[in-house]
Design a protein around this motif. Sequence first.
Motif, mmCIF file in Angstrom:
data_model
loop_
_atom_site.group_PDB
_atom_site.id
_atom_site.type_symbol
_atom_site.label_atom_id
_atom_site.label_comp_id
_atom_site.label_asym_id
_atom_site.label_seq_id
_atom_site.Cartn_x
_atom_site.Cartn_y
_atom_site.Cartn_z
ATOM 1 N N ILE A 101 0.857 -1.185 0.000
ATOM 2 C CA ILE A 101 0.000 0.000 0.000
ATOM 3 C C ILE A 101 0.894 1.235 0.000
ATOM 4 O O ILE A 101 1.824 1.332 0.815
ATOM 5 C CB ILE A 101 -0.905 0.041 1.246
ATOM 6 C CG1 ILE A 101 -1.836 -1.175 1.278
ATOM 7 C CG2 ILE A 101 -1.704 1.336 1.300
ATOM 8 C CD1 ILE A 101 -2.605 -1.300 2.589
ATOM 9 N N ILE A 102 0.624 2.172 -0.886
ATOM 10 C CA ILE A 102 1.329 3.453 -0.880
ATOM 11 C C ILE A 102 0.417 4.523 -0.288
ATOM 12 O O ILE A 102 -0.747 4.657 -0.678
ATOM 13 C CB ILE A 102 1.772 3.866 -2.299
ATOM 14 C CG1 ILE A 102 2.970 3.032 -2.747
ATOM 15 C CG2 ILE A 102 2.113 5.358 -2.355
ATOM 16 C CD1 ILE A 102 3.475 3.361 -4.140
ATOM 17 N N ALA B 190 6.220 14.088 -8.809
ATOM 18 C CA ALA B 190 7.217 13.221 -9.450
ATOM 19 C C ALA B 190 7.719 12.143 -8.496
ATOM 20 O O ALA B 190 7.971 11.004 -8.916
ATOM 21 C CB ALA B 190 8.391 14.057 -9.956
ATOM 22 N N ASP B 191 7.848 12.475 -7.222
ATOM 23 C CA ASP B 191 8.322 11.497 -6.242
ATOM 24 C C ASP B 191 7.281 10.414 -5.997
ATOM 25 O O ASP B 191 7.620 9.239 -5.789
ATOM 26 C CB ASP B 191 8.671 12.197 -4.927
ATOM 27 C CG ASP B 191 9.881 13.117 -5.060
ATOM 28 O OD1 ASP B 191 10.605 13.009 -6.068
ATOM 29 O OD2 ASP B 191 10.087 13.955 -4.156
ATOM 30 N N ILE B 192 6.011 10.803 -6.025
ATOM 31 C CA ILE B 192 4.941 9.815 -5.850
ATOM 32 C C ILE B 192 4.903 8.868 -7.045
ATOM 33 O O ILE B 192 4.807 7.646 -6.883
ATOM 34 C CB ILE B 192 3.582 10.519 -5.664
ATOM 35 C CG1 ILE B 192 3.616 11.406 -4.410
ATOM 36 C CG2 ILE B 192 2.455 9.495 -5.564
ATOM 37 C CD1 ILE B 192 2.390 12.275 -4.232
ATOM 38 N N LEU B 193 5.021 9.416 -8.231
ATOM 39 C CA LEU B 193 5.003 8.588 -9.441
ATOM 40 C C LEU B 193 6.208 7.645 -9.472
ATOM 41 O O LEU B 193 6.087 6.473 -9.865
ATOM 42 C CB LEU B 193 4.992 9.472 -10.689
ATOM 43 C CG LEU B 193 3.841 10.480 -10.810
ATOM 44 C CD1 LEU B 193 3.904 11.193 -12.148
ATOM 45 C CD2 LEU B 193 2.499 9.798 -10.623
ATOM 46 N N GLU C 3 8.418 2.209 -8.748
ATOM 47 C CA GLU C 3 9.404 1.411 -8.010
ATOM 48 C C GLU C 3 8.745 0.188 -7.366
ATOM 49 O O GLU C 3 9.272 -0.923 -7.443
ATOM 50 C CB GLU C 3 10.050 2.286 -6.935
ATOM 51 C CG GLU C 3 11.029 1.561 -6.032
ATOM 52 C CD GLU C 3 11.486 2.444 -4.882
ATOM 53 O OE1 GLU C 3 11.564 1.936 -3.740
ATOM 54 O OE2 GLU C 3 11.742 3.650 -5.104
ATOM 55 N N VAL C 4 7.598 0.369 -6.758
ATOM 56 C CA VAL C 4 6.891 -0.746 -6.126
ATOM 57 C C VAL C 4 6.305 -1.666 -7.196
ATOM 58 O O VAL C 4 6.296 -2.897 -7.049
ATOM 59 C CB VAL C 4 5.800 -0.223 -5.173
ATOM 60 C CG1 VAL C 4 5.033 -1.385 -4.546
ATOM 61 C CG2 VAL C 4 6.420 0.643 -4.078
ATOM 62 N N GLY C 5 5.802 -1.074 -8.270
ATOM 63 C CA GLY C 5 5.411 -1.821 -9.456
ATOM 64 C C GLY C 5 4.437 -2.958 -9.224
ATOM 65 O O GLY C 5 3.329 -2.772 -8.706
ATOM 66 N N ASP C 6 4.836 -4.165 -9.591
ATOM 67 C CA ASP C 6 3.951 -5.331 -9.549
ATOM 68 C C ASP C 6 3.564 -5.749 -8.136
ATOM 69 O O ASP C 6 2.644 -6.551 -7.961
ATOM 70 C CB ASP C 6 4.623 -6.531 -10.245
ATOM 71 C CG ASP C 6 4.749 -6.333 -11.742
ATOM 72 O OD1 ASP C 6 4.034 -5.457 -12.280
ATOM 73 O OD2 ASP C 6 5.553 -7.043 -12.368
ATOM 74 N N VAL D 193 0.091 0.355 -13.348
ATOM 75 C CA VAL D 193 0.853 -0.789 -12.835
ATOM 76 C C VAL D 193 -0.068 -1.845 -12.215
ATOM 77 O O VAL D 193 0.391 -2.776 -11.552
ATOM 78 C CB VAL D 193 1.928 -0.337 -11.810
ATOM 79 C CG1 VAL D 193 2.907 0.633 -12.449
ATOM 80 C CG2 VAL D 193 1.288 0.269 -10.555
ATOM 81 N N GLY D 194 -1.378 -1.668 -12.395
ATOM 82 C CA GLY D 194 -2.325 -2.690 -11.960
ATOM 83 C C GLY D 194 -2.856 -2.544 -10.555
ATOM 84 O O GLY D 194 -3.472 -3.476 -10.029
#
Length: 422
Positions: free
Chosen positions: A126-127, A170-173, A178-181, A211-212
Amino acid sequence: MDFQNTLEYAQQLDEADELRAYRDAFNFPKIDGKQVIYFTGNSLGLQPKNTQHYIDEVMTDWAELAVEGHFHAEKPWWDYHERLAAPLAKVVGAKKEEVSVMNTLTVNLHFLMVSFYRPTAKRFKIICEEKAFPSDQYMFQSQVKFHGLDPKKVIVEVQKREGEHSWRTADILEKINEVGDELALVLIGGVNYYNGQVFDMETITEAAKSVGAKVGWDLAHAVGNIDLQLHDWGVDFAAWCSYKYMNSGPGNASGIFVHEKYLNRKDVPRFEGWWGTKKETRFLMKPEFEPMHNADAWQVSNPPVLSLAPYLASLKMFEEVGMEALITKREKLTAYLEFILQEVERYTKGKFEIITPKDRGCQLSVFLHGYGKPLFNFLMKNGVVVDWREPNVIRLAPAPFYCSYEDMYRFGCILEEGIHQN
C-alpha cells in the motif's frame, strides 16, 4: 492581483462578491458579543440556519407518525438518503449511482478496504503519504494485520524531500513505478490535513492503475473545497466526512464513491447488511443478498435520518451555488489572505512561513517563527477562531460560503496587534 490592505478595499471586494448573501445563512459564534472571524471550516463548518428546519421536520414526523414515518413522512425515511446522492455527485464529479451516504469516514474506509484491498502473495503493498492523518494510519495498520501481514513490510510512505514542506508529484510517481507489480493499493488524502496541499489526483490515479493497482482517496479535506472529477479520473473508490467544508454538523455521516464498474455485481467482496440489498425485495426478507444496483450496496444498516437531515440542508445550498462559483471565490479569498499575511509580516518585521504550496484549496498553514501558543491564544481571545498544530503551525481556512474579505482585513489588524503584544 493588485490587492490593497485597507478596510475600504476589502468592503469593495465584498460588495462585488456574488456569494455575499450566503454569509447571513450561517450561525456565527460570538466572543464578547462580537461575531467571530472563523477560520476552522477545515475542522468543523459553521451551522447553516436552515438546518434547524430540516431536523424539526424529522422530529415532527417522528412525533406524529412514529413508525409510519418510514413510508408516509413528507420525506420518507426509508429512502431519505437517496435525496443526497444527486447533489453530492455534482460536488465530487460522479454519477448519481456512484455515491451513497452512510456511517462515518474511517468506518467507511474499513468497509471499502474489504472490497478494494485484496492482497496476494505477489501484490500486497500500500502506498500512502508520509504522516497521513492518524486515523488513516491506524486503519492501514489494522487492515494489514487483519490479513496476517506486517505493516512495516506492506505500507510504503512517500516522503517529502529534505527541507521541503510538501510532496512532489514526481516522487509519488517514482515510488509507484518502483513498487510496481507488488503494489495493491494507493490511498492518499486528496488534500493534506496539515499543510493544505492538493495532490494531483488525476495523474497519481492514472499512474497507479497503469501498474495494476487499485486507487482510493480520503477526501476529508477535499470535498466541498476543490474540484473533483472522481468518475472521469477513473478512481476506484473514495470516502469523505461531511462536517468540514460540507457544514453538516459534528461527527456527521460520511459519503462514499464507488466507480460504476463495480456496481450491480455479486462478485465484488464486501461486508453486507439488510439496507444494501435490493430495495424492491428488501421487505420480503429473502435469505440471499441481492445488491442494490448502485453504491447503496455498501450500506449495512438503515441510514440515521436525524444525521442526514443537516447534511441535506447544507447540500441544498451547494446545489444552488455550484462548486465552480465556490472555487472562484475560494481562490480570490485565499489569495487575499496570503496578501494580508505578507503585509503584516512587512509592517511588523515578523517572520511567517506559509508551508502550503500553490496547489491548494481554502487552507493556508503558517509557521509562526519566533511566536507560538501565546500568539494563538491572543487570536482566539480576540475573536479569531484558528486551529493550532504542533510544533508551531496555525491553520487558516477561509471557507467561501461564509468568510468575507473584510474578515481577512480585520484578521490582519488583530494579528498585527498580537505580534506587538507578544
